[in-house]
Design a protein around this motif. Structure first.
Motif, PDB file in Angstrom:
ATOM      1  N   ALA A   7      -4.473   8.041  -2.627  1.00 39.83           N
ATOM      2  CA  ALA A   7      -5.488   6.476  -2.574  1.00 39.83           C
ATOM      3  C   ALA A   7      -6.122   6.427  -4.078  1.00 39.83           C
ATOM      4  O   ALA A   7      -6.222   5.377  -4.193  1.00 39.83           O
ATOM      5  N   GLU A   8      -6.447   7.523  -4.792  1.00 37.82           N
ATOM      6  CA  GLU A   8      -7.092   7.550  -5.884  1.00 37.82           C
ATOM      7  C   GLU A   8      -6.229   7.386  -7.062  1.00 37.82           C
ATOM      8  O   GLU A   8      -6.489   6.466  -7.872  1.00 37.82           O
ATOM      9  N   THR A   9      -5.020   7.960  -7.097  1.00 32.41           N
ATOM     10  CA  THR A   9      -4.185   7.984  -8.100  1.00 32.41           C
ATOM     11  C   THR A   9      -3.098   7.161  -8.027  1.00 32.41           C
ATOM     12  O   THR A   9      -2.170   6.808  -9.061  1.00 32.41           O
ATOM     13  N   GLN A  10      -2.362   6.893  -6.747  1.00 26.80           N
ATOM     14  CA  GLN A  10      -1.516   6.029  -6.398  1.00 26.80           C
ATOM     15  C   GLN A  10      -1.407   5.031  -5.399  1.00 26.80           C
ATOM     16  O   GLN A  10      -0.869   5.304  -4.585  1.00 26.80           O
ATOM     17  N   PRO A  11      -2.391   3.940  -5.823  1.00 28.50           N
ATOM     18  CA  PRO A  11      -2.752   3.020  -4.736  1.00 28.50           C
ATOM     19  C   PRO A  11      -1.671   2.225  -4.127  1.00 28.50           C
ATOM     20  O   PRO A  11      -1.626   1.974  -2.921  1.00 28.50           O
ATOM     21  N   ALA A  12      -0.526   2.182  -5.092  1.00 27.13           N
ATOM     22  CA  ALA A  12       0.622   1.249  -4.605  1.00 27.13           C
ATOM     23  C   ALA A  12       1.452   2.186  -3.316  1.00 27.13           C
ATOM     24  O   ALA A  12       1.928   1.778  -2.279  1.00 27.13           O
ATOM     25  N   GLY A  65       1.738   0.029   5.184  1.00 28.25           N
ATOM     26  CA  GLY A  65       2.118  -1.598   5.099  1.00 28.25           C
ATOM     27  C   GLY A  65       0.863  -2.193   5.152  1.00 28.25           C
ATOM     28  O   GLY A  65       0.674  -3.229   5.753  1.00 28.25           O
ATOM     29  N   ILE A  66      -0.091  -2.040   4.066  1.00 22.71           N
ATOM     30  CA  ILE A  66      -1.128  -2.943   3.658  1.00 22.71           C
ATOM     31  C   ILE A  66      -0.649  -3.911   2.415  1.00 22.71           C
ATOM     32  O   ILE A  66      -0.445  -3.425   1.422  1.00 22.71           O
ATOM     33  N   TRP A  67      -0.731  -5.160   2.825  1.00 22.12           N
ATOM     34  CA  TRP A  67      -0.327  -6.047   1.746  1.00 22.12           C
ATOM     35  C   TRP A  67      -1.510  -6.757   1.104  1.00 22.12           C
ATOM     36  O   TRP A  67      -1.460  -6.912  -0.212  1.00 22.12           O
ATOM     37  N   GLU A  68      -2.654  -7.135   1.849  1.00 21.82           N
ATOM     38  CA  GLU A  68      -3.497  -7.681   1.058  1.00 21.82           C
ATOM     39  C   GLU A  68      -4.755  -6.854   0.967  1.00 21.82           C
ATOM     40  O   GLU A  68      -4.920  -5.763   1.609  1.00 21.82           O
ATOM     41  N   THR A  69      -5.484  -6.801  -0.179  1.00 23.23           N
ATOM     42  CA  THR A  69      -6.437  -5.981  -0.537  1.00 23.23           C
ATOM     43  C   THR A  69      -7.604  -6.382   0.300  1.00 23.23           C
ATOM     44  O   THR A  69      -7.884  -7.537   0.464  1.00 23.23           O
ATOM     45  N   GLN A  70      -8.302  -5.524   0.969  1.00 21.96           N
ATOM     46  CA  GLN A  70      -9.120  -5.695   2.113  1.00 21.96           C
ATOM     47  C   GLN A  70     -10.220  -4.421   2.425  1.00 21.96           C
ATOM     48  O   GLN A  70      -9.675  -3.345   2.111  1.00 21.96           O
ATOM     49  N   THR A  71     -11.100  -5.037   2.703  1.00 21.81           N
ATOM     50  CA  THR A  71     -12.165  -3.936   3.691  1.00 21.81           C
ATOM     51  C   THR A  71     -11.391  -3.617   4.999  1.00 21.81           C
ATOM     52  O   THR A  71     -10.698  -4.820   5.532  1.00 21.81           O
ATOM     53  N   HIS A  72     -12.130  -2.949   5.947  1.00 22.45           N
ATOM     54  CA  HIS A  72     -11.800  -2.703   7.136  1.00 22.45           C
ATOM     55  C   HIS A  72     -10.328  -2.767   7.561  1.00 22.45           C
ATOM     56  O   HIS A  72      -9.640  -3.344   8.358  1.00 22.45           O
ATOM     57  N   ALA A  73      -9.384  -1.780   6.400  1.00 23.04           N
ATOM     58  CA  ALA A  73      -7.820  -2.019   6.336  1.00 23.04           C
ATOM     59  C   ALA A  73      -7.508  -1.105   7.504  1.00 23.04           C
ATOM     60  O   ALA A  73      -8.099  -0.046   7.838  1.00 23.04           O
ATOM     61  N   PRO A  74      -6.698  -1.748   8.456  1.00 22.16           N
ATOM     62  CA  PRO A  74      -6.161  -1.310   9.492  1.00 22.16           C
ATOM     63  C   PRO A  74      -5.192   0.185   9.521  1.00 22.16           C
ATOM     64  O   PRO A  74      -4.452  -0.163   8.232  1.00 22.16           O
ATOM     65  N   LEU A  75      -5.001   0.837  10.335  1.00 18.67           N
ATOM     66  CA  LEU A  75      -4.102   2.026  10.398  1.00 18.67           C
ATOM     67  C   LEU A  75      -2.796   1.542  11.433  1.00 18.67           C
ATOM     68  O   LEU A  75      -2.990   1.138  12.538  1.00 18.67           O
ATOM     69  N   MET A  76      -1.505   1.199  10.806  1.00 17.02           N
ATOM     70  CA  MET A  76      -0.604   0.515  11.569  1.00 17.02           C
ATOM     71  C   MET A  76      -0.008   1.914  12.388  1.00 17.02           C
ATOM     72  O   MET A  76       0.696   2.743  11.446  1.00 17.02           O
ATOM     73  N   THR A 128     -14.664   0.502   3.111  1.00 16.31           N
ATOM     74  CA  THR A 128     -14.201   0.742   1.835  1.00 16.31           C
ATOM     75  C   THR A 128     -12.852  -0.227   1.526  1.00 16.31           C
ATOM     76  O   THR A 128     -11.969  -0.577   2.677  1.00 16.31           O
ATOM     77  N   GLU A 129     -12.936  -0.614   0.282  1.00 17.11           N
ATOM     78  CA  GLU A 129     -11.860  -1.526   0.242  1.00 17.11           C
ATOM     79  C   GLU A 129     -10.666  -0.798  -0.321  1.00 17.11           C
ATOM     80  O   GLU A 129     -10.440   0.163  -1.228  1.00 17.11           O
ATOM     81  N   VAL A 130      -9.440  -1.316   0.331  1.00 21.61           N
ATOM     82  CA  VAL A 130      -8.297  -0.560  -0.084  1.00 21.61           C
ATOM     83  C   VAL A 130      -7.302  -1.645  -0.655  1.00 21.61           C
ATOM     84  O   VAL A 130      -7.123  -2.652  -0.095  1.00 21.61           O
ATOM     85  N   PRO A 131      -6.797  -1.254  -1.712  1.00 21.82           N
ATOM     86  CA  PRO A 131      -5.848  -2.326  -2.518  1.00 21.82           C
ATOM     87  C   PRO A 131      -4.554  -2.433  -1.737  1.00 21.82           C
ATOM     88  O   PRO A 131      -3.841  -1.473  -1.164  1.00 21.82           O
ATOM     89  N   GLY A 132      -4.306  -3.601  -1.825  1.00 23.84           N
ATOM     90  CA  GLY A 132      -2.807  -3.834  -0.846  1.00 23.84           C
ATOM     91  C   GLY A 132      -1.701  -4.037  -1.913  1.00 23.84           C
ATOM     92  O   GLY A 132      -1.712  -3.892  -3.007  1.00 23.84           O
ATOM     93  N   LEU A 133      -0.311  -4.184  -1.464  1.00 22.34           N
ATOM     94  CA  LEU A 133       0.518  -4.137  -2.307  1.00 22.34           C
ATOM     95  C   LEU A 133       0.607  -5.499  -3.248  1.00 22.34           C
ATOM     96  O   LEU A 133       1.205  -5.479  -4.296  1.00 22.34           O
ATOM     97  N   LYS A 134       0.190  -6.535  -2.882  1.00 23.13           N
ATOM     98  CA  LYS A 134       0.000  -7.786  -3.695  1.00 23.13           C
ATOM     99  C   LYS A 134      -0.686  -7.610  -4.802  1.00 23.13           C
ATOM    100  O   LYS A 134      -0.726  -8.416  -5.700  1.00 23.13           O
ATOM    101  N   GLU A 135      -1.380  -6.484  -4.846  1.00 21.57           N
ATOM    102  CA  GLU A 135      -2.217  -6.234  -6.226  1.00 21.57           C
ATOM    103  C   GLU A 135      -1.000  -5.772  -7.287  1.00 21.57           C
ATOM    104  O   GLU A 135      -1.541  -6.050  -8.515  1.00 21.57           O
TER     105      GLU A 135
END
Length: 448
Positions: A247-252, A259-270, A302-309
């Motif tokens: 998560a820290e070094t390779q967020p993509a 499967g997280i597309w949008e940068t978001q808080t409360h990111a769900p576990l699929m 916690t904000e998790v970067p999404g793939l669209k970033e």
């Protein structure tokens, strides 16, 4: 694509064997330690039987590992030119300090038990296990540097009148202990231990079901069940810590895993779903709200970067990354279930009374092998399109002078050879299990 397929073929087949030798190596050391402590001949019997299984696997692993390394120079010349100054050091260290250590002391385990003292024999088993484990360390160092490069600088040189860049080592220890080395190495070793202990558990269960050397394999099962539970729990813990590093070094890569597309808080576990890379959405998703944010940052916001970033050309293949990661997770849960039930039966002294459980143990033998394979698939596919993260793209690393037809021919040749080697491995293992362990009477006489 053919060069990628060939490397995937050779590394995937080779990686059947090193995790098993690492896991078996430490179990053999445990058996020799128990014999050293109480001189119970049954532990000497266990150590000798599984040492023979170790040796069969070790030989096949060596044969399959050599071809893998040659591809760096044949199929990936631009990659070798770029990383050669850095990549050569850990590969040389693996051969000199680890492989020779392991193979030399393995000779004592196989042929020296009547010629050396018990303390020397015990020490040899430690060196075999330690050598196998250190061999993995240097390989993980080399691979981790590709994931999180450190301790280098880029220089430009002329090759055939063309300017090319390459990475030059500036700090050996920074390169060795780059940000991902220790998290990845700990996960690799616990994964390898999982292969070894579940292999002993499952193959022993199968022999009990077939009523072959029943008492010996009953004992073998009993010695494996607690290590199975301990190792799978430890694997989950270090895997979680490894996730923090990703998560820290390779967020993509992390976004592709989940499967997280949008940068978001409360990111769900699929838990289940199908990432649609073209539509940039997930289909048939079953999710636990906020769980990824909680696991990564310890809190739901916690904000998790999404793939669209990330630009589309810099995103990894999402579906393959997602499914390889999730298959590893599913298989880990299955192994945890088998180990947990086994511990309950073991505590109640009913471990070997349940034939259904014995069948499940036998059917679980391939699971840790597959979990290791798809775990590496997730790590390597999730790094794409980079062969050296953010520095060298995979498409720019290939040898442009090697015709596709030659690569295809070698893929076919390797496939046939590997099929023969795999068949030979299964044949030799089957023969060893049918032969069974040395008789206790023979070992008692030998000790005297």
């Amino acid at each position: 694509m053919l060069a990628r397929l060939q490397f995937a073929l050779t590394i995937s087949f080779h990686y059947i064997f090193p995790p098993l030798t690492i896991g078996l190596g430490w179990m053999i050391f445990m058996y020799n330690t128990r014999y050293q402590e109480n001189e119970s001949v049954v532990f000497r019997q266990l150590a000798q039987f599984w040492t023979k299984v170790f040796a069969i696997t070790f030989v096949i692993g060596v044969a399959t590992g050599i071809t893998m390394e040659f591809q760096f120079g044949t199929n990936w010349a631009n990659y070798s030119r770029f990383v050669g100054d850095i990549f050569g050091a850990p590969l040389a260290a693996e051969g000199i300090f680890a492989f020779f250590l392991e193979s030399s002391f393995l000779g004592i385990l196989l042929y020296g038990r009547k010629k050396v003292s018990q303390k020397m024999y015990w020490f040899s088993s430690l060196m075999v296990a330690f050598g196998a484990t250190m061999s993995a360390f240097w390989i993980v160092v080399a691979n981790s540097w590709q994931q999180t490069p450190a301790g280098f600088e880029l220089v430009t040189e002329m090759v055939n009148g063309v300017e090319v860049q390459k990475a030059v080592l500036t700090n050996f220890w920074e390169a060795v202990f780059n940000p991902s080395t220790l998290p990845r190495y700990s996960h690799v070793i616990t994964g390898a231990l999982t292969v070894g202990v579940f292999f002993i558990l499952g193959t022993s269960a199968w022999q009990v079901l077939k009523d072959r050397n029943t008492e010996f394999f009953r004992t073998s099962m009993r010695t494996a069940i607690v290590p199975c539970f301990a190792v799978i729990m430890l694997t989950m813990i270090v895997g979680h810590k490894h996730g923090h590093q990703v998560a820290e070094t390779q967020p993509a890569k992390l976004a592709a895993f989940e499967g997280i597309w949008e940068t978001q808080t409360h990111a769900p576990l699929m838990l289940f779903g199908w990432p649609d890379q073209e539509a940039e959405r997930n289909r048939f998703a079953i999710q636990i709200p906020g769980m990824v944010s909680l696991m990564i940052g310890g809190k739901f916001d916690t904000e998790v970067p999404g793939l669209k970033e990330f630009p589309p050309e810099d995103r990894p293949p999402v579906a393959m990354s997602f499914w390889s990661f999730h298959l590893m997770f599913y298989m880990g849960m299955w192994m945890a279930f088998i180990a947990f039930i086994g511990v309950i039966f073991w505590l109640n002294k009913k471990l070997l009374d349940h034939r259904l459980y014995l069948r499940l143990c036998a059917l679980t033998v391939p699971i840790p092998f597959l979990a290791n394979e798809v775990g590496w698939m997730a790590a390597e596919v999730g790094r794409q399109p980079w062969v050296v993260y953010n520095l060298l793209r995979t498409e720019h690393a290939v040898s442009i002078s090697v015709p596709a037809g030659q690569i295809l021919a070698s893929i076919i040749m390797f496939s046939l050879i590997y099929a023969l080697l795999f068949g030979l491995w299964i044949f030799l293992l089957k023969r060893q299990f049918h032969k069974g362990p040395d008789a206790l009477e023979t070992l008692e006489a030998e000790v005297k």
